[in-house]
Write a protein that holds these residues in place. Structure first.
Motif, PDB file in Angstrom:
ATOM      1  N   ILE A 155      10.675 -56.481 -13.776  1.00 37.39           N
ATOM      2  CA  ILE A 155      10.880 -56.459 -15.226  1.00 37.39           C
ATOM      3  C   ILE A 155      12.365 -56.245 -15.470  1.00 37.39           C
ATOM      4  O   ILE A 155      12.998 -55.442 -14.789  1.00 37.39           O
ATOM      5  CB  ILE A 155      10.050 -55.332 -15.864  1.00 37.39           C
ATOM      6  CG1 ILE A 155       8.548 -55.599 -15.657  1.00 37.39           C
ATOM      7  CG2 ILE A 155      10.362 -55.200 -17.351  1.00 37.39           C
ATOM      8  CD1 ILE A 155       7.668 -54.459 -16.096  1.00 37.39           C
ATOM      9  N   GLN A 156      12.934 -56.967 -16.429  1.00 42.27           N
ATOM     10  CA  GLN A 156      14.370 -56.849 -16.631  1.00 42.27           C
ATOM     11  C   GLN A 156      14.753 -56.896 -18.105  1.00 42.27           C
ATOM     12  O   GLN A 156      13.997 -57.379 -18.952  1.00 42.27           O
ATOM     13  CB  GLN A 156      15.109 -57.962 -15.885  1.00 42.27           C
ATOM     14  CG  GLN A 156      14.848 -59.365 -16.403  1.00 42.27           C
ATOM     15  CD  GLN A 156      15.606 -60.410 -15.595  1.00 42.27           C
ATOM     16  OE1 GLN A 156      15.746 -60.308 -14.389  1.00 42.27           O
ATOM     17  NE2 GLN A 156      16.117 -61.415 -16.299  1.00 42.27           N
ATOM     18  N   THR A 157      15.927 -56.337 -18.377  1.00 39.02           N
ATOM     19  CA  THR A 157      16.487 -56.399 -19.728  1.00 39.02           C
ATOM     20  C   THR A 157      17.322 -57.668 -19.857  1.00 39.02           C
ATOM     21  O   THR A 157      17.685 -58.286 -18.857  1.00 39.02           O
ATOM     22  CB  THR A 157      17.391 -55.184 -20.000  1.00 39.02           C
ATOM     23  OG1 THR A 157      18.509 -55.218 -19.087  1.00 39.02           O
ATOM     24  CG2 THR A 157      16.632 -53.879 -19.815  1.00 39.02           C
ATOM     25  N   ASN A 158      17.620 -58.038 -21.095  1.00 42.70           N
ATOM     26  CA  ASN A 158      18.559 -59.127 -21.345  1.00 42.70           C
ATOM     27  C   ASN A 158      19.966 -58.558 -21.521  1.00 42.70           C
ATOM     28  O   ASN A 158      20.143 -57.367 -21.789  1.00 42.70           O
ATOM     29  CB  ASN A 158      18.163 -59.896 -22.614  1.00 42.70           C
ATOM     30  CG  ASN A 158      16.853 -60.640 -22.452  1.00 42.70           C
ATOM     31  OD1 ASN A 158      16.553 -61.149 -21.381  1.00 42.70           O
ATOM     32  ND2 ASN A 158      16.076 -60.690 -23.524  1.00 42.70           N
ATOM     33  N   SER A 159      20.961 -59.401 -21.376  1.00 44.48           N
ATOM     34  CA  SER A 159      22.326 -58.980 -21.679  1.00 44.48           C
ATOM     35  C   SER A 159      22.454 -58.775 -23.182  1.00 44.48           C
ATOM     36  O   SER A 159      21.958 -59.593 -23.968  1.00 44.48           O
ATOM     37  CB  SER A 159      23.327 -60.046 -21.217  1.00 44.48           C
ATOM     38  OG  SER A 159      23.308 -60.180 -19.815  1.00 44.48           O
TER      39      SER A 159
END
Length: 275
Positions: A155-159
């Motif tokens: 799972i990742q965040t966006n810039s």
């Protein structure tokens, strides 16, 4: 032959007693490979899976904490933008004189400086969340959260770039108070509305990541509990092992008593033969 048989029986009793005592003290049925080779392999795999789930849960909890910190900072920034809009509306009417308008712009620019301070200072464990770094107003780094005990898509965040530069508010930050007119104030209203919408989008992105992490945590907890339940099969049955230990202990005492009586009889027999 009889002595050897008795010795073998006594050794077996002592081994059984020690095994029962080990199970009672450790709380598990299998303490060494000789207890149950295949069972030990299964138990080791279950313990390994449990450790992996535990670390993955820690990862997701850290990720949730990160998103909560970001959300708190973004909420603070949203409040600032709301205040700025009120001030722009006040400055955009001609009932406000130039001196008052200049004072309003000074307040606005102080608020925008505070807005940027929030972006530069918001971080989790050294990771700046709302821009590239404390000194760099560029986009933040993508952050990935390992939420599985196996290789998979994290799972990742966006810039994001939640500062005056990223939300196109830098021109308002650098506006000259001496030449700031009501028309200028009105012209910034659309810019500010766009910035507010963009900020809400950033908040939504972090909220989405948090929801994913919370869902992953629930799934990991379920899998961990199931794995722990499977490992319970190898837990010690304390009642049975205490009973076994007591039995072996009594047998050992009986054996020792019998050996002592046998030695006593043998000594008496030798004494009679020598008399």
């Amino acid at each position: 032959m009889e002595v050897n048989n008795n010795s073998h029986v006594n050794n077996s009793i002592y081994l059984n007693a020690n095994q029962a005592l080990n199970r009672i003290s450790t709380g598990v049925e299998i303490n060494q490979a000789s207890d149950d080779p295949s069972g030990l392999s299964i138990l080791s795999n279950l313990n390994l899976k449990t450790s992996g789930y535990t670390q993955a849960i820690e990862n997701t909890n850290s990720g949730i904490a990160l998103t909560q910190i970001a959300d708190g900072a973004l909420t603070g920034q949203a409040t600032i933008l709301d205040n700025i809009k009120e001030k722009l509306l006040q400055a955009s009417t001609d009932t406000t004189n130039q001196e008052g308008r200049e004072a309003i712009l000074n307040d606005i620019q102080n608020l925008l400086t505070q807005f940027d301070d929030i972006a530069s200072q918001t971080n989790y464990n050294g990771n700046t969340l709302l821009q590239n770094s404390s000194e760099n107003q560029g986009e933040s780094q993508v952050l990935q959260f390992q939420t599985s005990d196996e290789e998979g898509t994290p799972i990742q965040t966006n810039s994001v770039q939640s500062n005056t530069q990223g939300l196109n508010l830098d021109s308002l930050l650098n506006e000259d108070p001496n030449s700031f007119t009501s028309d200028d104030a009105r012209s910034y209203l659309d810019t500010l509305d766009t910035a507010i919408n963009d900020l809400n989008d950033i908040k939504s992105e972090f909220a989405s990541v948090q929801n994913q992490l919370e869902s992953s945590t629930r799934n990991l907890l379920s899998q961990s509990n199931s794995t722990l339940g499977a490992a319970d099969v190898f837990n010690t049955d304390f009642a049975a092992e205490v009973t076994s230990f007591s039995k072996q202990n009594i047998l050992a005492q009986i054996g020792a008593f019998g050996a002592a009586q046998s030695n006593n009889i043998n000594q008496q027999t030798v004494t009679r033969l020598l008399s």
